[in-house]
Write an enzyme that holds these catalytic residues in place. Structure first.
Site, PDB file in Angstrom:
ATOM      1  N   MET A 158      -8.301  14.395  -9.542  1.00 60.39           N
ATOM      2  CA  MET A 158      -8.227  13.321  -8.554  1.00 60.39           C
ATOM      3  C   MET A 158      -9.023  12.085  -8.971  1.00 60.39           C
ATOM      4  SD  MET A 158      -8.999  13.413  -4.455  1.00 60.39           S
ATOM      5  CE  MET A 158      -8.041  14.879  -4.146  1.00 60.39           C
ATOM      6  N   ARG A 164      21.985   0.161   1.226  1.00 59.60           N
ATOM      7  CA  ARG A 164      20.647   0.432   1.753  1.00 59.60           C
ATOM      8  C   ARG A 164      20.569  -0.334   3.068  1.00 59.60           C
ATOM      9  NH1 ARG A 164      15.407  -1.228  -1.759  1.00 59.60           N
ATOM     10  NH2 ARG A 164      16.502  -3.200  -1.557  1.00 59.60           N
ATOM     11  N   TYR A 181      -8.384  21.820 -14.885  1.00 55.37           N
ATOM     12  CA  TYR A 181      -7.723  22.771 -13.987  1.00 55.37           C
ATOM     13  C   TYR A 181      -6.580  23.508 -14.689  1.00 55.37           C
ATOM     14  CZ  TYR A 181      -9.974  20.501  -9.968  1.00 55.37           C
ATOM     15  OH  TYR A 181     -10.866  20.015  -9.066  1.00 55.37           O
ATOM     16  N   LYS A 200       5.888  -8.444  -2.893  1.00 52.82           N
ATOM     17  CA  LYS A 200       5.722  -7.310  -1.964  1.00 52.82           C
ATOM     18  C   LYS A 200       4.815  -6.256  -2.608  1.00 52.82           C
ATOM     19  CE  LYS A 200       9.940  -5.226  -3.843  1.00 52.82           C
ATOM     20  NZ  LYS A 200      11.356  -4.925  -3.607  1.00 52.82           N
TER      21      LYS A 200
HETATM   22  C1  LIG Z   1      11.899  -5.601  -4.805  1.00 50.65           C
HETATM   23  C2  LIG Z   1      13.073  -6.479  -4.667  1.00 50.65           C
HETATM   24  C3  LIG Z   1      13.374  -7.442  -5.657  1.00 50.65           C
HETATM   25  C4  LIG Z   1      12.611  -7.548  -6.957  1.00 50.65           C
HETATM   26  O1  LIG Z   1      13.068  -6.543  -7.873  1.00 50.65           O
HETATM   27  P1  LIG Z   1      12.577  -6.545  -9.397  1.00 50.65           P
HETATM   28  O2  LIG Z   1      13.390  -5.481 -10.031  1.00 50.65           O
HETATM   29  O3  LIG Z   1      11.131  -6.191  -9.366  1.00 50.65           O
HETATM   30  O4  LIG Z   1      12.817  -7.893  -9.930  1.00 50.65           O
HETATM   31  C5  LIG Z   1      14.403  -8.320  -5.406  1.00 50.65           C
HETATM   32  N1  LIG Z   1      15.130  -8.241  -4.263  1.00 50.65           N
HETATM   33  C6  LIG Z   1      14.894  -7.311  -3.314  1.00 50.65           C
HETATM   34  C7  LIG Z   1      15.720  -7.272  -2.092  1.00 50.65           C
HETATM   35  C8  LIG Z   1      13.872  -6.397  -3.494  1.00 50.65           C
HETATM   36  O5  LIG Z   1      13.648  -5.474  -2.551  1.00 50.65           O
END
Ligand SMILES: *Cc1c(COP(=O)(O)O)cnc(C)c1O
Length: 412
Positions: free
Chosen positions: A324, A138, A275, A40
């Protein structure tokens, strides 16, 4: 290479051999459980299609993404392996998920309804997985609501319940008893389905931390992101991982971030840089400008947090506020640095190394967030045996790339 990556003297290098090697290590670590490569967020900034290919070559069995559009992009890049969606697609997106043979995760009644309609509209039987909330709070079905949801899937001729999973909230704390409690709740959920005669398919719970630190969480497969990229979910897990892998093995960071020094100038003692004029030179000094900034993912706070950049194999302080598009580094009395010299923000140079964990520690965050922060404006270059040979950035042309992963039809 694309035009932008030859124009901009700043780039991220991703070593696909390191990804494959990390996948092999994780496969060995968790066997007989299988590895799901979590790609992802564009594989935490590494490039989803390239990483998916490298992870599958290293022995991962499937890949996972968060969004339908991420799954669609993988399919369009030629990925034929199973692609699990980690969140329930919004009902209007379910058709796309089904059309691209992505495996939706479901945890709400409206998700099941949408998956049924999408499957019948497509005239196909569709694999889905159910997610139960065991304490992360969640997303996921409430354990009390799971049975009805599972029954709805089981009763739908167009759906197959191909998996049941949950997510751990404190897996990176090896001694926290809540992980065992979550696994207990997960077993109860699964037993309730079994007692009702509903098949659960594959069972999974572990992210990288769970896979490394909790043998009981490995179940049928583990979902690893951060470990695949070569980083520990938390520094405390280093010892556990080495013990579990044996043979002095660890994970290899796959990503380095480099740039060429844009210009070098000499400033007088007492001059203040960038800055806010917060950084004062105590003696006449050379400073170098590195052409990346907070838009690219060098957080503005890194300057104040003592952040460093490697130039000519030495650590150099970031001088003042990160801007930036640019960072100024303090070269002190070193007059040997020239425009075009390599600056390393993350990675090795000579005997020195700046790790992603070092950034995370300075910034009070975790490796995940540092990696995801590296912006799309920074070109990615791929090294290592990418499909079709050593790769430039982006999927190389050639038949080896047009299809990767086990064919969808042979997955089950
Ligand atoms: C992002 C995610 C993972 C992977 O987590 P890591 O800590 O990067 O291994 C696994 N399961 C779910 C549901 C996630 O959202």
């Amino acid at each position: 290479m694309t035009r932008s990556s030859t124009l901009r003297p700043a780039w991220v290098e991703v070593d696909l051999d390191a990804i494959s090697a990390n996948a092999r290590r994780l496969v060995r670590l968790v066997a007989p459980a299988r590895l799901c490569a979590v790609v992802k967020a564009d594989a935490y900034g590494h490039g989803a299609s390239q990483v998916a290919g490298a992870a599958l070559r290293g022995g991962a069995s499937l890949v996972a993404v968060a969004l339908v559009e991420e799954g669609v992009a993988l399919r369009e890049s030629g990925c034929t392996s199973e692609v699990l969606l980690l969140s329930e697609p919004a009902p209007p997106a379910m058709g796309e998920a089904v059309a691209h043979e992505l495996t939706p995760t479901l945890y709400q009644p409206e998700g099941v309804v949408a998956a049924c309609s999408a499957a019948s509209a497509a005239g196909r039987v569709v694999d889905v997985q159910l997610k139960v909330d065991t304490g992360m709070h969640r997303v996921g079905a409430d354990p009390d609501a799971l049975l009805a949801l599972a029954r709805a899937v089981d009763d739908a001729p167009e759906l197959v319940g191909a998996g049941l999973w949950t997510h751990l909230a404190v897996a990176e704390e090896p001694d926290d008893p809540f992980t065992a409690e979550q696994l207990r709740r997960f077993r109860c959920a699964r037993q309730a389905l079994a007692a009702a005669g509903i098949p659960t398919g594959v069972l999974h719970a572990a992210n990288s931390a769970g896979a490394i630190a909790h043998r009981a969480a490995r179940l049928d497969l583990v979902r690893c992101g951060i470990a695949l990229y070569g980083h520990l979910p938390a520094p405390a897990l280093g010892a556990v991982l080495e013990r579990e892998l044996g043979g002095g093995e660890t994970l290899e960071p796959a990503l380095a971030w480099k740039a060429q020094i844009h210009l070098v100038r000499r400033l007088e003692a007492g001059e203040r840089v960038s800055y806010g004029r917060t950084y004062e030179l105590e003696r006449p000094s050379f400073v170098g400008v590195v052409p990346v900034g907070y838009h690219d993912g060098v957080p503005r706070a890194l300057g104040r947090a003592g952040g460093e950049v490697l130039v000519k194999g030495r650590r150099r302080r970031i001088a003042g506020t990160v801007t930036m598009d640019q960072v100024v580094v303090d070269l002190g009395d070193d007059d040997s640095v020239r425009p075009g010299d390599e600056a390393v923000l993350i990675g090795r140079q000579g005997a020195e190394q700046i790790t992603v964990q070092e950034w995370a520690d300075r910034l009070g965050t975790i490796c995940h967030e540092v990696l995801c922060g590296i912006g799309p404006r920074v070109p990615r270059r791929y090294i290592g045996a990418g499909p079709g040979g050593p790769a430039g950035d982006g999927p190389p042309a050639g038949s080896a790339w047009t299809s990767f992963g086990p064919p969808v039809a042979q997955r089950r």
